[in-house]
Scaffold this motif. Structure first.
Motif, PDB file in Angstrom:
ATOM      1  N   MET A 293       0.796  -9.644  -7.457  1.00  0.00           N
ATOM      2  CA  MET A 293       0.707  -8.431  -8.272  1.00  0.00           C
ATOM      3  C   MET A 293       1.483  -8.579  -9.587  1.00  0.00           C
ATOM      4  O   MET A 293       1.083  -8.032 -10.612  1.00  0.00           O
ATOM      5  N   LEU A 294       2.545  -9.338  -9.570  1.00  0.00           N
ATOM      6  CA  LEU A 294       3.364  -9.528 -10.761  1.00  0.00           C
ATOM      7  C   LEU A 294       2.754 -10.544 -11.733  1.00  0.00           C
ATOM      8  O   LEU A 294       2.735 -10.324 -12.943  1.00  0.00           O
ATOM      9  N   GLU A 295       2.214 -11.646 -11.211  1.00  0.00           N
ATOM     10  CA  GLU A 295       1.770 -12.737 -12.067  1.00  0.00           C
ATOM     11  C   GLU A 295       0.259 -12.817 -12.275  1.00  0.00           C
ATOM     12  O   GLU A 295      -0.188 -13.215 -13.343  1.00  0.00           O
ATOM     13  N   HIS A 296      -0.520 -12.466 -11.267  1.00  0.00           N
ATOM     14  CA  HIS A 296      -1.975 -12.632 -11.391  1.00  0.00           C
ATOM     15  C   HIS A 296      -2.710 -11.330 -11.693  1.00  0.00           C
ATOM     16  O   HIS A 296      -3.611 -11.304 -12.538  1.00  0.00           O
ATOM     17  N   ALA A 297      -2.352 -10.262 -11.034  1.00  0.00           N
ATOM     18  CA  ALA A 297      -3.065  -8.988 -11.189  1.00  0.00           C
ATOM     19  C   ALA A 297      -3.084  -8.463 -12.620  1.00  0.00           C
ATOM     20  O   ALA A 297      -4.092  -7.900 -13.040  1.00  0.00           O
ATOM     21  N   PRO A 298      -2.015  -8.639 -13.412  1.00  0.00           N
ATOM     22  CA  PRO A 298      -2.059  -8.105 -14.781  1.00  0.00           C
ATOM     23  C   PRO A 298      -3.184  -8.683 -15.649  1.00  0.00           C
ATOM     24  O   PRO A 298      -3.514  -8.111 -16.676  1.00  0.00           O
ATOM     25  N   HIS A 299      -3.786  -9.785 -15.240  1.00  0.00           N
ATOM     26  CA  HIS A 299      -4.887 -10.375 -15.997  1.00  0.00           C
ATOM     27  C   HIS A 299      -6.235  -9.758 -15.624  1.00  0.00           C
ATOM     28  O   HIS A 299      -7.265 -10.148 -16.166  1.00  0.00           O
ATOM     29  N   LYS A 300      -6.222  -8.811 -14.687  1.00  0.00           N
ATOM     30  CA  LYS A 300      -7.457  -8.182 -14.228  1.00  0.00           C
ATOM     31  C   LYS A 300      -7.598  -6.791 -14.836  1.00  0.00           C
ATOM     32  O   LYS A 300      -6.655  -6.259 -15.406  1.00  0.00           O
ATOM     33  N   LYS A 301      -8.788  -6.200 -14.689  1.00  0.00           N
ATOM     34  CA  LYS A 301      -9.001  -4.829 -15.151  1.00  0.00           C
ATOM     35  C   LYS A 301      -8.082  -3.890 -14.377  1.00  0.00           C
ATOM     36  O   LYS A 301      -7.709  -4.178 -13.231  1.00  0.00           O
ATOM     37  N   ILE A 302      -7.758  -2.771 -14.987  1.00  0.00           N
ATOM     38  CA  ILE A 302      -6.862  -1.782 -14.361  1.00  0.00           C
ATOM     39  C   ILE A 302      -7.424  -1.316 -13.019  1.00  0.00           C
ATOM     40  O   ILE A 302      -6.692  -1.217 -12.032  1.00  0.00           O
ATOM     41  N   SER A 303      -8.741  -1.059 -12.970  1.00  0.00           N
ATOM     42  CA  SER A 303      -9.336  -0.585 -11.714  1.00  0.00           C
ATOM     43  C   SER A 303      -9.214  -1.646 -10.620  1.00  0.00           C
ATOM     44  O   SER A 303      -8.970  -1.327  -9.458  1.00  0.00           O
ATOM     45  N   SER A 304      -9.358  -2.912 -10.985  1.00  0.00           N
ATOM     46  CA  SER A 304      -9.211  -3.997 -10.007  1.00  0.00           C
ATOM     47  C   SER A 304      -7.762  -4.125  -9.553  1.00  0.00           C
ATOM     48  O   SER A 304      -7.490  -4.392  -8.380  1.00  0.00           O
ATOM     49  N   GLN A 305      -6.840  -3.929 -10.471  1.00  0.00           N
ATOM     50  CA  GLN A 305      -5.421  -3.966 -10.102  1.00  0.00           C
ATOM     51  C   GLN A 305      -5.098  -2.874  -9.089  1.00  0.00           C
ATOM     52  O   GLN A 305      -4.401  -3.122  -8.099  1.00  0.00           O
ATOM     53  N   LYS A 306      -5.628  -1.682  -9.340  1.00  0.00           N
ATOM     54  CA  LYS A 306      -5.376  -0.562  -8.429  1.00  0.00           C
ATOM     55  C   LYS A 306      -5.984  -0.826  -7.062  1.00  0.00           C
ATOM     56  O   LYS A 306      -5.365  -0.546  -6.034  1.00  0.00           O
ATOM     57  N   ARG A 307      -7.216  -1.374  -7.038  1.00  0.00           N
ATOM     58  CA  ARG A 307      -7.861  -1.672  -5.758  1.00  0.00           C
ATOM     59  C   ARG A 307      -7.060  -2.733  -5.003  1.00  0.00           C
ATOM     60  O   ARG A 307      -6.812  -2.611  -3.802  1.00  0.00           O
ATOM     61  N   ASP A 308      -6.620  -3.792  -5.702  1.00  0.00           N
ATOM     62  CA  ASP A 308      -5.829  -4.845  -5.062  1.00  0.00           C
ATOM     63  C   ASP A 308      -4.530  -4.280  -4.496  1.00  0.00           C
ATOM     64  O   ASP A 308      -4.145  -4.599  -3.367  1.00  0.00           O
ATOM     65  N   LYS A 309      -3.869  -3.439  -5.270  1.00  0.00           N
ATOM     66  CA  LYS A 309      -2.609  -2.850  -4.819  1.00  0.00           C
ATOM     67  C   LYS A 309      -2.832  -2.009  -3.563  1.00  0.00           C
ATOM     68  O   LYS A 309      -2.085  -2.115  -2.587  1.00  0.00           O
ATOM     69  N   ARG A 310      -3.889  -1.198  -3.581  1.00  0.00           N
ATOM     70  CA  ARG A 310      -4.196  -0.338  -2.430  1.00  0.00           C
ATOM     71  C   ARG A 310      -4.521  -1.181  -1.189  1.00  0.00           C
ATOM     72  O   ARG A 310      -3.986  -0.945  -0.114  1.00  0.00           O
ATOM     73  N   LEU A 311      -5.380  -2.190  -1.349  1.00  0.00           N
ATOM     74  CA  LEU A 311      -5.741  -3.039  -0.206  1.00  0.00           C
ATOM     75  C   LEU A 311      -4.526  -3.783   0.341  1.00  0.00           C
ATOM     76  O   LEU A 311      -4.367  -3.915   1.551  1.00  0.00           O
ATOM     77  N   GLY A 312      -3.697  -4.262  -0.569  1.00  0.00           N
ATOM     78  CA  GLY A 312      -2.502  -4.984  -0.131  1.00  0.00           C
ATOM     79  C   GLY A 312      -1.533  -4.095   0.621  1.00  0.00           C
ATOM     80  O   GLY A 312      -1.015  -4.468   1.671  1.00  0.00           O
ATOM     81  N   GLU A 313      -1.315  -2.896   0.088  1.00  0.00           N
ATOM     82  CA  GLU A 313      -0.335  -1.996   0.700  1.00  0.00           C
ATOM     83  C   GLU A 313      -0.833  -1.356   1.991  1.00  0.00           C
ATOM     84  O   GLU A 313      -0.043  -1.048   2.873  1.00  0.00           O
TER      85      GLU A 313
END
Length: 177
Positions: free
Chosen positions: A35-55
């Motif tokens: 989330m710190l190094e890779h996710a910021p290179h993705k769209k905001i909506s993808s970052q939110k989905r990744d964060k939700r799935l991870g958590e």
């Protein structure tokens, strides 16, 4: 004890291996780094989905496991437990995280346990506006045009989208010839 003696005879240091395993990151730490190094290179909506799935799924079920010790069976059990489209999204996210774990030296190359875990079949969904919804939307566009609250070009583009079925990008990139 005999295994330790055999390892030492072969020049290995069993206590160093044990110490390295103890210091290796767990899945929660891998997710945090992702989330710190890779996710910021993705769209905001993808970052939110990744964060939700991870958590919601990855960290609660696999977070305590060492990245180097995750097996295909661990992944398969989590995927089976979910049994929905989110399971496929979670599997893709976890696969990317474990590919990065290989790149970052947490796992040997080519050891991603997500490989060969079969995704669930997905069916494309289409939804069309009902005649009533279309009428209400066109009426709202007329009202916005009368109130001059929105740029006319935006309202024209929306009407064109509704009447032609074009993609948004096709409408936005139209040129006069």
């Amino acid at each position: 004890a005999q295994q330790w003696i055999a390892d030492v005879a072969q020049g290995n240091d069993p206590s160093a291996n044990k110490h390295a395993l103890r210091k290796s990151p767990n899945v929660k730490q891998l997710f945090d780094r992702y989330m710190l190094e890779h996710a910021p290179h993705k769209k905001i909506s993808s970052q939110k989905r990744d964060k939700r799935l991870g958590e919601i799924y990855i960290v609660p079920y696999l977070g305590h496991l060492k990245v180097s010790s995750i097996t295909r069976d661990d992944i398969f059990k989590l995927h089976q437990m979910m049994q929905n489209v989110n399971a496929n999204r979670m599997l893709s996210l976890l696969s990317k995280m474990l590919n990065l774990a290989e790149l970052w030296g947490y796992r040997p190359d080519g050891s991603n346990p997500c490989r060969h875990v079969k995704k669930y079949a997905e069916h494309k969904r289409e939804r069309f506006l009902s005649p009533d919804e279309m009428t209400r939307l066109l009426k709202m566009l007329d009202e916005e045009e009368d109130n001059k609250k929105e740029l006319p070009s935006v309202l024209y583009a929306l009407r064109l989208l509704l009447l032609t079925g074009c993609r948004l990008s096709e409408i936005l990139t139209l040129r006069d010839r």
